[in-house]
Design an enzyme around this catalytic site. Structure first.
Site, mmCIF file in Angstrom:
data_model
loop_
_atom_site.group_PDB
_atom_site.id
_atom_site.type_symbol
_atom_site.label_atom_id
_atom_site.label_comp_id
_atom_site.label_asym_id
_atom_site.label_seq_id
_atom_site.Cartn_x
_atom_site.Cartn_y
_atom_site.Cartn_z
ATOM 1 N N TYR A 43 0.408 -7.970 4.164
ATOM 2 C CA TYR A 43 0.428 -7.106 2.978
ATOM 3 C C TYR A 43 -0.036 -7.784 1.686
ATOM 4 O O TYR A 43 -0.065 -7.150 0.633
ATOM 5 C CB TYR A 43 1.841 -6.535 2.764
ATOM 6 C CG TYR A 43 2.350 -5.746 3.955
ATOM 7 C CD1 TYR A 43 1.709 -4.587 4.373
ATOM 8 C CD2 TYR A 43 3.461 -6.175 4.693
ATOM 9 C CE1 TYR A 43 2.152 -3.857 5.472
ATOM 10 C CE2 TYR A 43 3.926 -5.460 5.791
ATOM 11 C CZ TYR A 43 3.264 -4.306 6.173
ATOM 12 O OH TYR A 43 3.719 -3.595 7.261
ATOM 13 N N HIS A 46 -1.867 3.477 4.220
ATOM 14 C CA HIS A 46 -1.265 2.244 4.722
ATOM 15 C C HIS A 46 -2.140 1.080 4.291
ATOM 16 O O HIS A 46 -3.373 1.157 4.372
ATOM 17 C CB HIS A 46 -1.162 2.259 6.258
ATOM 18 C CG HIS A 46 -0.346 3.409 6.736
ATOM 19 N ND1 HIS A 46 1.024 3.442 6.614
ATOM 20 C CD2 HIS A 46 -0.711 4.591 7.279
ATOM 21 C CE1 HIS A 46 1.467 4.593 7.083
ATOM 22 N NE2 HIS A 46 0.433 5.314 7.481
#
Ligand code: DQA
Length: 138
Positions: free
Chosen positions: A22, A97
């Site tokens: 991430y 996402h």
């Protein structure tokens, strides 16, 4: 054009969790970039993050926006409540996402919200949010 950026469970840990997946920027830093991106395009934007499923549903129900950009985190994969909340409003929702969920664990393959979303952007890190925003601004 008013855009609402919603983030669900664990997205508050962005920049501190699984950095290889991430990235190292915090959600606040990413949101600041999104705000600048929207401002430059004359769009208004607002942000909300919660770890609580029902609060995310309420945020969708009460949204005052022309479009919602939603990263529901793990709720994506099992929350029928969230799916129904999205289906209950007339505001288009784009699913986002940061990671490519199709290149990860099998349980991430399934999204129970995709069917009621206008579209999905995934796999482009923080740029997934910007690309989703752009879809409303084209
Ligand atoms: C995520 C992917 C989800 O599978 C995961 O549970 C998240 C983040 C993403 O942005 O890549 O929390 O939505």
């Amino acid at each position: 054009m008013k855009l609402l950026f919603l983030n669900g469970v664990n997205l508050n840990m962005t920049g501190r969790r699984e950095k290889g997946v991430y990235g190292t920027q915090t959600l606040e830093e990413i949101n600041a970039e999104i705000a600048a991106f929207c401002k430059a395009r004359g769009a208004e934007c607002s942000f909300y993050q919660t770890n609580i499923e029902g609060e995310l549903c309420t945020a969708i129900q009460q949204a005052d926006a022309d479009g919602i950009i939603l990263n529901a985190g793990a709720f994506t994969h099992y929350s029928y409540a969230l799916r129904d909340a999205i289906a209950s409003v007339d505001i288009p929702v784009v699913e986002v996402h940061m990671s490519n969920v199709h290149a990860r664990e099998p349980f991430r393959e399934k999204s129970v919200i995709s069917e009621v979303c206008k579209g999905t952007v995934l796999g482009f890190g923080k740029n997934s949010y910007l690309l989703a925003a752009e879809s409303f601004l084209l």
